[in-house]
Write a protein that holds these residues in place. Structure first.
Motif, short mmCIF file in Angstrom:
data_model
loop_
_atom_site.label_atom_id
_atom_site.label_comp_id
_atom_site.label_asym_id
_atom_site.label_seq_id
_atom_site.Cartn_x
_atom_site.Cartn_y
_atom_site.Cartn_z
N ASP A 475 52.62 13.96 83.76
CA ASP A 475 53.07 12.60 84.05
C ASP A 475 52.84 12.30 85.52
OD1 ASP A 475 53.95 12.18 81.44
OD2 ASP A 475 55.89 13.11 81.85
N VAL A 476 52.11 11.24 85.77
CA VAL A 476 51.81 10.85 87.15
C VAL A 476 52.91 9.95 87.67
CG1 VAL A 476 50.12 9.76 88.67
CG2 VAL A 476 49.35 11.00 86.64
N THR A 477 53.40 10.24 88.85
CA THR A 477 54.46 9.44 89.47
C THR A 477 53.83 8.40 90.40
OG1 THR A 477 55.99 11.31 89.40
CG2 THR A 477 56.52 9.48 90.89
N TYR A 478 54.11 7.14 90.12
CA TYR A 478 53.59 6.04 90.94
C TYR A 478 54.74 5.44 91.74
CZ TYR A 478 49.55 6.32 87.81
OH TYR A 478 48.47 6.75 87.09
N ALA A 483 53.23 1.53 91.46
CA ALA A 483 54.13 1.58 90.29
C ALA A 483 54.16 0.23 89.58
CB ALA A 483 55.54 1.98 90.74
N ARG A 484 54.21 -0.86 90.36
CA ARG A 484 54.22 -2.18 89.74
C ARG A 484 52.89 -2.44 89.01
NH1 ARG A 484 56.84 -3.18 94.68
NH2 ARG A 484 54.88 -3.87 95.65
N THR A 485 51.80 -2.06 89.66
CA THR A 485 50.49 -2.23 89.03
C THR A 485 50.40 -1.42 87.75
OG1 THR A 485 49.45 -2.56 91.18
CG2 THR A 485 48.01 -1.95 89.36
N PHE A 486 50.94 -0.21 87.77
CA PHE A 486 50.90 0.65 86.58
C PHE A 486 51.73 0.06 85.45
CE2 PHE A 486 52.64 4.25 84.12
CZ PHE A 486 51.45 4.76 83.63
N ARG A 487 52.90 -0.50 85.78
CA ARG A 487 53.74 -1.11 84.74
C ARG A 487 53.04 -2.31 84.11
NH1 ARG A 487 57.99 0.22 88.40
NH2 ARG A 487 57.90 -1.87 89.32
N ARG A 488 52.41 -3.15 84.96
CA ARG A 488 51.67 -4.29 84.40
C ARG A 488 50.51 -3.81 83.54
NH1 ARG A 488 52.40 -6.48 89.67
NH2 ARG A 488 50.28 -5.84 90.24
N ALA A 496 47.46 -5.44 74.08
CA ALA A 496 46.11 -5.45 73.53
C ALA A 496 45.93 -4.46 72.40
CB ALA A 496 45.09 -5.18 74.63
N GLY A 497 46.99 -3.72 72.07
CA GLY A 497 46.89 -2.77 70.97
C GLY A 497 46.13 -1.51 71.31
N ASN A 498 45.97 -1.22 72.62
CA ASN A 498 45.30 0.01 73.05
C ASN A 498 46.32 1.13 73.21
OD1 ASN A 498 42.72 -1.39 75.24
ND2 ASN A 498 43.14 -1.71 73.10
N PRO A 499 45.89 2.38 73.08
CA PRO A 499 46.83 3.50 73.25
C PRO A 499 47.23 3.65 74.71
CG PRO A 499 44.61 4.34 72.96
CD PRO A 499 44.53 2.86 72.72
N VAL A 500 48.45 4.06 74.94
CA VAL A 500 48.96 4.27 76.30
C VAL A 500 48.62 5.71 76.70
CG1 VAL A 500 50.96 4.19 77.81
CG2 VAL A 500 50.78 2.60 75.89
N LEU A 501 47.46 5.88 77.31
CA LEU A 501 46.99 7.18 77.77
C LEU A 501 46.57 7.03 79.23
CD1 LEU A 501 44.78 8.15 74.69
CD2 LEU A 501 47.08 8.99 75.20
N ASP A 502 47.24 7.75 80.13
CA ASP A 502 46.98 7.60 81.56
C ASP A 502 45.77 8.45 81.95
OD1 ASP A 502 47.02 7.16 84.22
OD2 ASP A 502 49.04 7.92 84.58
N LEU A 503 44.69 7.79 82.33
CA LEU A 503 43.48 8.50 82.71
C LEU A 503 43.66 9.29 84.01
CD1 LEU A 503 40.56 8.86 81.72
CD2 LEU A 503 39.90 6.96 83.20
N ASN A 504 44.63 8.91 84.82
CA ASN A 504 44.88 9.61 86.08
C ASN A 504 45.68 10.89 85.88
OD1 ASN A 504 43.59 7.60 87.64
ND2 ASN A 504 45.43 6.35 87.61
N SER A 505 46.14 11.12 84.68
CA SER A 505 46.85 12.36 84.40
C SER A 505 45.88 13.54 84.45
CB SER A 505 47.50 12.27 83.01
OG SER A 505 48.05 13.51 82.62
N ASP A 506 46.41 14.74 84.53
CA ASP A 506 45.58 15.95 84.45
C ASP A 506 45.37 16.27 82.97
OD1 ASP A 506 44.21 18.27 84.74
OD2 ASP A 506 45.65 19.23 86.08
N TRP A 507 44.13 16.14 82.51
CA TRP A 507 43.80 16.33 81.10
C TRP A 507 43.35 17.76 80.79
CZ3 TRP A 507 42.98 12.39 77.11
CH2 TRP A 507 43.47 11.12 77.48
N ILE A 508 43.14 18.57 81.79
CA ILE A 508 42.55 19.89 81.57
C ILE A 508 43.59 20.84 80.98
CG2 ILE A 508 41.42 21.86 82.66
CD1 ILE A 508 40.38 19.96 84.78
N ASP A 509 43.27 21.43 79.84
CA ASP A 509 44.14 22.40 79.17
C ASP A 509 43.85 23.78 79.76
OD1 ASP A 509 45.73 23.90 77.55
OD2 ASP A 509 44.92 23.16 75.66
N TYR A 510 44.52 24.11 80.88
CA TYR A 510 44.24 25.37 81.57
C TYR A 510 44.60 26.57 80.70
CZ TYR A 510 44.01 22.25 85.61
OH TYR A 510 43.69 21.24 86.48
N ARG A 511 45.67 26.45 79.94
CA ARG A 511 46.11 27.58 79.10
C ARG A 511 45.07 27.92 78.05
NH1 ARG A 511 52.02 26.25 76.99
NH2 ARG A 511 51.57 28.20 75.89
#
Length: 905
Positions: A475-478, A483-488, A496-511
């Protein structure tokens, strides 16, 4: 997909549509009042109706009404105003109504635009979502460029129409009906004239525009086909050039462009004919109003205020009516486009959405066998390529598949990798059809690798770690404005019916890769790179690359120590004369004249060599030191030598590849220029001629070109010019040039140049390889080799990985699959670009040391030959789509079999 665009829009936006319809209804009140007010102004204060005496007054804006059973109610008795005051007051109200109507339009149009952009975003996402769920066979029948064109361009009008789908007819129809009703209220016959013209426009114009819709559809289809054809030309450019078919492609493109031109020209003709008739009908009505209305006014059957009000009201009638007709055409047009797009994306066999749901938790290992039952595979023509194969692959079993290409083993591997789907039969794991198992399981626990490679535009690291990016894991902390931009952003995403997936999150599954985080990820990657023997390639790529100081600060701190170690090693190995270092007070004979003058590196993006050559200060230094005339003479000698050596050679001759001064096409220009310059002195040559000659001298290297043009005096002049250049260098040049400094790292130079801090002798062809080998051993001794490999991972692979060789792409493709540490690996001839010895070495590396100790994954490998089959627990031999032999290496060794024939072959 929903077949009706209107229904699709309503289902997804009905709440917003209802709200904006209410706003439209409210906007009709001030719109109607703006028609009635001019009549009151003309008849009242202007003509004096109600102002019989000079000091007469009238009440302004009294608010009173009668209610049944209650009687008369007066909320405001009004304000008494004289004639001038009433004129000013009513004019002020008119101005207020104009502003209010404008604000209504502003809000309605803004809301419509936002609604349309949301719907466009929804449609595009849904189309891409469907692409991700297409059955594998469908990708063989579509062209990527056509799909991209539909998603990008063809649905663009759908978003614009979304906001207009219900609001526009309500708004425009309401405006037209309001104006028409007002005209009827003023005079019945004038109202009937307006109504008759409106009906003619409403009936004739839409019928004429049907032809426009047909032509528009043809234009769209031909444009889409053109896009796909251009994409094929780009992808097949080497085939086109290799077979001299470029003119065939030109003929094809010219023919397609001719068809598009004919369609568009016909479209323009018909479009402007419709526009002419529509404008004519719109202008006939004012003529009738002036003629008939003026006659009625002269007869006293209508007053002047009413006539002015009618004409003013009709002025606002053709606009909404025309736009309403345009809306109807747009509705039909976008419905056709939507139908065409939906047909392309409404594909049979689409995967269920639940199969690709986000799964953030670690996926447990697959402990059940892969069971293949009665599997039949067919090609695109429904001809069978694998016949009723049934077998089982245990979770820790290694299986070698042998047979000629097309014998059936390749097809079995593709089915296990979900590249093709069975025509009949099934592949199950733990009793579940592999096609219905979530991709969170199959995509992580089953890996398929073939010779087909695809890499996304980005770095080697991005593409290598791509296989570990399954879900956002942090979870990225804004804070603050972010933070306001992220909420908007999240609000719009949900709307728009799009999934809420934060591209700025770390997606790499290190484990999943066996690492605990980003800090030790390279330790996990390194053994995989070594296994596929691509580490050496990465090292060489790193030497060619610039180093990001912010990311690889350790290297920049250690580079001076590496330089010193290299000097010591070169002396120890009697190679100290191979590299000539840069020294501030001397000329480097292995570097070019331009490099010796600059004695530094141009910072990328700030200034080019051409900009430096044209800079007034640089030219001034060359003139003051007398170097400009010397360089001019040197350039003339070079030009004469080049023309004499190369003028009789054809343009494609290999010698031109070694020509650093000029291109093959420049030879004739210099050949014609030289006689003129020989007759004139340096002073009489033009500025452009001097520049063209002097620039030849900048690339001159005496040990390489051997024209004998560099004397000791000239080299001393160049060093003196360098000193003078930096003595009083302007700030803009100082900012753009990174000067050579033996005690500092040069961010604008490559890693190789930073380590060498000089130039390598060109006398020995193997010198560069020797130096690179020594540099690599130094990095290894200083425990910096992993940092160098990390720099190599930052190498940009280009579009589809084309900056890498075919061998490197296949190695990288195999490496990133190994990085997933899956439970089942299916290798379908993954390394055909490598020679047999290299393939066997990589196969042995993978088979003997694939994953961590204690876990042995299942491996199914379609081998190019039978030599390595002894490494596998079981061997399968396929022929003509049938599994003809199935057993161990020991079982086949002492009996006649197809396997023995393959081994002997």
């Amino acid at each position: 997909m929903e077949k009706s665009l209107t229904r699709y829009i309503w289902v997804n936006t009905y709440k917003q549509q209802l709200w904006i319809l209410l706003v439209v209804a409210a906007s009709m009140i001030p719109y109607f009042l703006s028609f009635d007010l001019p009549k009151r102004i003309v008849n009242g204060p202007i003509q004096g109706d109600g102002f019989g005496a000079p000091d007469a007054t009238q009440l302004f804006m009294p608010i009173a009404f009668d209610l049944p059973l209650i009687g008369h109610i007066q909320l405001f008795e009004g304000v008494e105003l004289d004639r001038v005051q009433m004129l000013m007051a009513l004019s002020g109200v008119f101005l207020g109504l104009v502003v209010l109507n404008g604000l209504f339009k502003f809000y309605i149009n803004t809301y419509k635009g936002r609604l349309g952009e949301r719907m466009l975003r929804r449609i595009r996402f849904e189309l891409v979502d469907r692409v991700l769920r297409f059955p594998p066979s469908h990708f063989k029948r579509v062209r990527a460029a056509e799909i991209a064109t539909m998603v990008k361009d063809e649905v663009e009008p759908l978003g614009g129409f979304t906001g207009d789908a219900f609001v526009q007819p309500a708004l425009l129809g309401g405006q037209a009906l309001t104006a028409l009703a007002f005209i009827l209220m003023q005079n019945f016959w004038l109202g009937m004239i307006a109504f008759a013209i409106v009906m003619v426009q409403a009936i004739i114009i839409p019928r004429m525009r049907k032809r426009l819709l047909i032509l528009g559809r043809e234009r769209q289809l031909t444009a889409r086909e053109l896009s796909g054809r251009v994409s094929e030309i780009v992808d097949g450019i080497h085939t086109i050039r290799g077979h001299d078919t470029s003119n065939l492609e030109r003929a094809d493109i010219a023919d397609r462009l001719g068809r598009i031109f004919a369609i568009r020209y016909d479209l323009y003709q018909w479009k402007f004919l419709v526009k002419f008739i529509n404008n004519f009908l719109a202008q006939v009505t004012p003529f009738l109003f002036y003629a008939i209305g003026g006659y009625l006014a002269l007869q006293g059957r209508i007053d002047i205020g009413q006539l002015v009000a009618v004409i003013a009201a009709y002025k606002d009638l053709p606009g909404p009516l025309k736009e309403l007709i345009d809306w109807d055409q747009a509705r039909q047009d976008v419905q056709i486009k939507y139908a065409q797009v939906s047909e392309q994306f409404d594909v049979d066999g689409l995967s269920d959405r639940t199969i690709q749901e986000v799964f953030r938790e670690p996926v447990p290992r697959l402990l059940s066998p892969l069971v293949i039952t009665g599997l039949v595979l067919t090609d695109d023509s429904n001809a069978p390529i694998l016949h009723h194969v049934s077998l089982e692959i245990a979770p820790d079993e290694t299986v070698a598949i042998l047979g000629d290409p097309g014998s059936g083993g390749d097809a079995l591997a593709e089915a296990l990798g979900r590249i093709v789907w069975p025509a009949s039969g099934e592949i199950t794991i733990d009793g579940k059809d592999i096609r219905k198992v979530p991709e969170a399981i199959t995509g992580r626990r089953i890996s398929y690798v073939s010779s087909d490679t695809y890499f996304f535009h980005g770095t080697l690291r991005d593409n290598l770690l791509y296989v570990l990016k399954h879900a956002p894991l942090t979870d990225v902390t804004y804070e603050g404005a972010d933070a306001r931009t992220f909420r908007r952003k999240i609000g719009e995403t949900i709307s728009a019916g799009n999934p809420v997936l934060d591209l700025n999150s770390d997606w790499i599954d290190y484990r999943a890769a066996g690492a605990s985080g980003p800090d030790d990820l390279l330790k996990v990657i390194r053994p995989v790179l070594d296994a596929v023997t691509i580490s050496q390639d990465l090292f060489y790529l790193a030497l060619r690359s610039q180093v990001d100081i912010d990311t690889h600060g350790v290297m920049t701190d250690q580079i001076v120590m590496v330089r010193a170690a290299l000097r010591d090693r070169l002396v120890a190995e009697d190679l100290d004369g191979v590299v000539e270092s840069f020294e501030d007070g001397s000329y480097n004979s292995l570097a070019s004249v331009g490099e010796n003058i600059l004695f530094g590196v141009m910072k990328p993006g700030l200034m080019t060599s051409q900009d430096l050559a044209e800079h007034p200060y640089f030219r001034q230094v060359l003139r003051q030191t007398g170097l400009v005339a010397k360089l001019y003479d040197m350039g003339l000698e070079i030009a004469e030598n080049m023309v004499e050596l190369f003028r009789d050679l054809p343009p494609g001759h290999p010698f031109f590849q070694q020509l650093t001064f000029m291109k093959a096409e420049d030879i004739p220009a210099y050949e014609s220029l030289l006689p003129k310059l020989k007759e004139h002195s340096f002073e009489k040559a033009s500025g452009e001629e001097r520049a063209n000659i002097i620039r030849l001298s900048f690339a001159y290297i005496e040990p390489r070109h051997r024209f004998g043009l560099l004397t000791a005096d000239l080299m001393a002049m160049i060093v003196e010019a360098r000193t003078q250049f930096y003595a009083d260098i302007p700030p803009e040049l100082a900012e753009a040039i990174e000067r050579y400094d033996p005690e500092h790292f040069m961010a604008s130079a490559s890693l190789m140049d930073n380590v060498l801090f000089g130039r390598i002798s060109l006398q020995d062809a193997e010198t560069s390889d020797k130096i690179r080998s020594i540099i690599q051993s130094i990095f290894r001794e200083l425990e910096l080799e992993d940092y160098v490999l990390s720099i190599g991972l930052d190498f940009q692979v280009g579009a589809q990985g084309r900056r890498l060789t075919n061998v490197q792409r296949q190695k990288l493709n195999l490496a990133r699959a190994l990085l997933k540490r899956s439970d089942y690996f299916i290798f379908n001839r993954p390394l055909p670009a490598l020679d047999q010895r290299s393939q066997e070495a990589i196969t042995r590396n993978i088979m003997t040391d694939l994953h961590e100790e204690g876990h042995k994954p299942a491996i199914l490998w379609v081998l190019p030959n039978a030599r390595m089959s002894e490494l596998f627990d079981r061997i399968m031999v396929f022929q003509n789509g049938n599994l003809v032999e199935n057993g161990t290496f020991a079982e086949f060794a002492d009996q006649k079999s197809m396997f023995k024939q393959l081994v002997s072959y």
